[in-house]
Design an enzyme around this catalytic site. Structure first.
Site, PDB file in Angstrom:
ATOM      1  N   HIS A  61       4.948  -6.371   5.305  1.00 46.33           N
ATOM      2  CA  HIS A  61       4.075  -7.517   6.327  1.00 46.33           C
ATOM      3  C   HIS A  61       4.063  -8.890   5.011  1.00 46.33           C
ATOM      4  CE1 HIS A  61       1.980  -3.708   5.593  1.00 46.33           C
ATOM      5  NE2 HIS A  61       1.483  -3.684   6.863  1.00 46.33           N
ATOM      6  N   LYS A  64       7.618  -1.097  -0.153  1.00 45.27           N
ATOM      7  CA  LYS A  64       8.019  -1.621  -1.597  1.00 45.27           C
ATOM      8  C   LYS A  64       7.221  -0.745  -2.354  1.00 45.27           C
ATOM      9  CE  LYS A  64       6.803  -6.837  -0.545  1.00 45.27           C
ATOM     10  NZ  LYS A  64       6.345  -7.914  -1.174  1.00 45.27           N
ATOM     11  N   GLY A  65       6.091   0.141  -2.313  1.00 49.69           N
ATOM     12  CA  GLY A  65       6.023   1.577  -2.919  1.00 49.69           C
ATOM     13  C   GLY A  65       3.965   1.153  -3.086  1.00 49.69           C
ATOM     14  N   ALA A  66       3.313   2.190  -3.119  1.00 57.09           N
ATOM     15  CA  ALA A  66       1.990   2.208  -3.148  1.00 57.09           C
ATOM     16  C   ALA A  66       0.861   3.233  -3.840  1.00 57.09           C
ATOM     17  CB  ALA A  66       1.291   3.237  -0.922  1.00 57.09           C
ATOM     18  N   ARG A 116      13.035   4.212   6.186  1.00 55.57           N
ATOM     19  CA  ARG A 116      12.130   3.267   6.391  1.00 55.57           C
ATOM     20  C   ARG A 116      12.562   2.612   4.972  1.00 55.57           C
ATOM     21  NH1 ARG A 116       6.688   6.221   6.666  1.00 55.57           N
ATOM     22  NH2 ARG A 116       7.755   6.171   8.339  1.00 55.57           N
ATOM     23  N   ASP A 163       7.400  10.762   4.810  1.00 57.05           N
ATOM     24  CA  ASP A 163       7.109   9.153   3.640  1.00 57.05           C
ATOM     25  C   ASP A 163       7.864   9.432   2.754  1.00 57.05           C
ATOM     26  OD1 ASP A 163       5.455   8.773   6.095  1.00 57.05           O
ATOM     27  OD2 ASP A 163       3.584   9.532   5.022  1.00 57.05           O
ATOM     28  N   ARG A 200      -5.535   3.118  -1.434  1.00 51.93           N
ATOM     29  CA  ARG A 200      -4.251   2.412  -0.897  1.00 51.93           C
ATOM     30  C   ARG A 200      -4.242   0.841  -0.284  1.00 51.93           C
ATOM     31  NH1 ARG A 200      -2.521   7.907  -1.657  1.00 51.93           N
ATOM     32  NH2 ARG A 200      -1.515   8.035   0.440  1.00 51.93           N
ATOM     33  N   LYS A 260       3.974  13.190   5.147  1.00 53.20           N
ATOM     34  CA  LYS A 260       3.916  13.644   4.146  1.00 53.20           C
ATOM     35  C   LYS A 260       4.336  14.640   3.947  1.00 53.20           C
ATOM     36  CE  LYS A 260       0.402   9.965   2.535  1.00 53.20           C
ATOM     37  NZ  LYS A 260       0.991   9.119   3.478  1.00 53.20           N
TER      38      LYS A 260
END
Ligand SMILES: Cc1cc2nc3c(=O)[nH]c(=O)nc-3n(C[C@H](O)[C@H](O)[C@H](O)COP(=O)(O)OP(=O)(O)OC[C@H]3O[C@@H](n4cnc5c(N)ncnc54)[C@H](O)[C@@H]3O)c2cc1C
Length: 309
Positions: free
Chosen positions: A229, A184-186, A181, A131, A290, A98
């Site tokens: 997933h 969807k986004g967290a 990569r 990230d 998250r 990050k």
């Protein structure tokens, strides 16, 4: 956005909880489902076990928004230790960082220096993944990504399908032959910048994945990490890849440690490139919140641990 998801994402930013919740044994026990342990050694042992099942890994030490230059320097030093250990053990493992962990909130230049030195240290065949954090960081993350990509071949970045802007970001990155990569986004994002409805996020994910796997993108040398997933999306993407004539080894799925293990194994056994992201370290509270927010049913797991402790 679901009420429970909002509560959990708000909790992820709460400093009192961040400091106090990890002291409870039941919280620590519940988190162990998503991480093999707090030490690098735990992550490496898990990576070795996954390698025996035909899966590569991504290693990330938890922590974000460091507040001092020394912490940023320490994080960068830590990742060089990780890269040494990966080499010594002959693992197919890459690192994922990050930018706020490398000092982005303190100084862009400091952060870029650390990023560039890690990319160089990793060597040309091991991608260093960046990230994607909450939306205020997207512009600067992409700016530093472009700068790094102009200097090195082995750097990748995460893009989030919940943001409206991502389709344009992807289009502008494709000519750089990037490693992307797709997730969807967290994070908790407002409706004016991110699709509020899950089905729109899912659909956008599929559209963006199709662009990443399209023949032009492959010809340009794009490496795509399909990081989800979602079995329904995975099936659709498998079908799309097959109809485009892609071989299974040309499609890479990425998932998080402990989530959809049977699907990870199935994909690896069927011949897809499969990578599992393993997180470790002691600063896991916001990250864990998250993970709970992604699937509030996980709370049942936490509750079971309270009553069995
Ligand atoms: C390799 C990797 C790297 C990532 N990096 C980033 C990043 O840099 N920035 C970022 O914003 N996000 C990142 N994420 C998280 C991502 O944005 C999503 O929040 C997360 O992957 C859940 O979305 P999904 O695509 O799995 O779909 P969902 O629709 O949320 O989930 C599909 C199914 O997967 C299962 N599942 C999903 N999440 C969980 C969970 N926590 N616990 C149990 N089951 C679950 C459930 O069965 C669910 O029905 C990353 C994810 C992966 C896999």
């Amino acid at each position: 956005m679901g009420v429970m998801r909002s509560i959990l994402l708000a909790a992820s930013q709460n400093s009192w909880l961040r400091e106090h919740a990890p002291r409870y044994r039941f919280v620590r026990r519940a988190v162990s489902r998503f991480m093999p342990g707090e030490q690098l050694e735990d992550a490496l042992a898990a990576a070795e076990a996954l390698a025996r099942q035909g899966m590569g890994t991504l290693l990330t030490r938890l922590g974000e928004n460091v507040a001092s230059e020394e912490e940023a320097n320490q994080t960068a030093r830590h990742y060089t230790t990780v890269l040494d250990a990966v080499r010594q053990r002959g693992l197919d493992a890459e690192i994922s960082v990050k930018l706020t962990q490398l000092g982005l909130d303190l100084s862009r230049e400091l952060c870029y220096r650390h990023l560039a030195s890690l990319i160089e240290y990793a060597g040309p065949t091991s991608v260093v993944w960046i990230d994607m954090e909450a939306s205020p960081y997207v512009d600067v993350t992409l700016e530093l990504y472009r700068r790094a990509r102009a200097a090195f071949p082995n750097v990748g970045v995460c893009l989030q399908a919940y943001l409206y802007r991502t389709a344009d970001d992807l289009a502008s990155l494709l000519p750089l032959a990037p490693a992307i990569r797709l997730v969807k986004g967290a994070y908790r994002e407002p409706a004016h910048i991110a699709f509020p409805r899950k089905r729109d996020v899912d659909e956008n994910y599929y559209v963006l994945a199709s662009r990443l796997l399209a023949p032009e993108a492959r010809r340009a040398g794009v490496r795509a990490g399909i990081a989800t997933h979602d079995r329904n999306l995975i099936r659709r993407i498998e079908a799309l890849a097959a109809s485009d004539g892609l071989r299974k080894q040309e499609v890479e799925f990425q998932m998080l440690f402990g989530i959809q293990r049977s699907e990870q194994l199935r994909l690896a056994q069927e011949g897809y490139r499969t990578r599992v992201l393993i997180s470790y370290g002691s600063c896991w509270f916001p990250w864990y919140m998250r993970r709970l927010a992604e699937r509030p049913a996980n709370l049942t797991f936490v509750l079971k641990n309270i009553f069995s402790s």
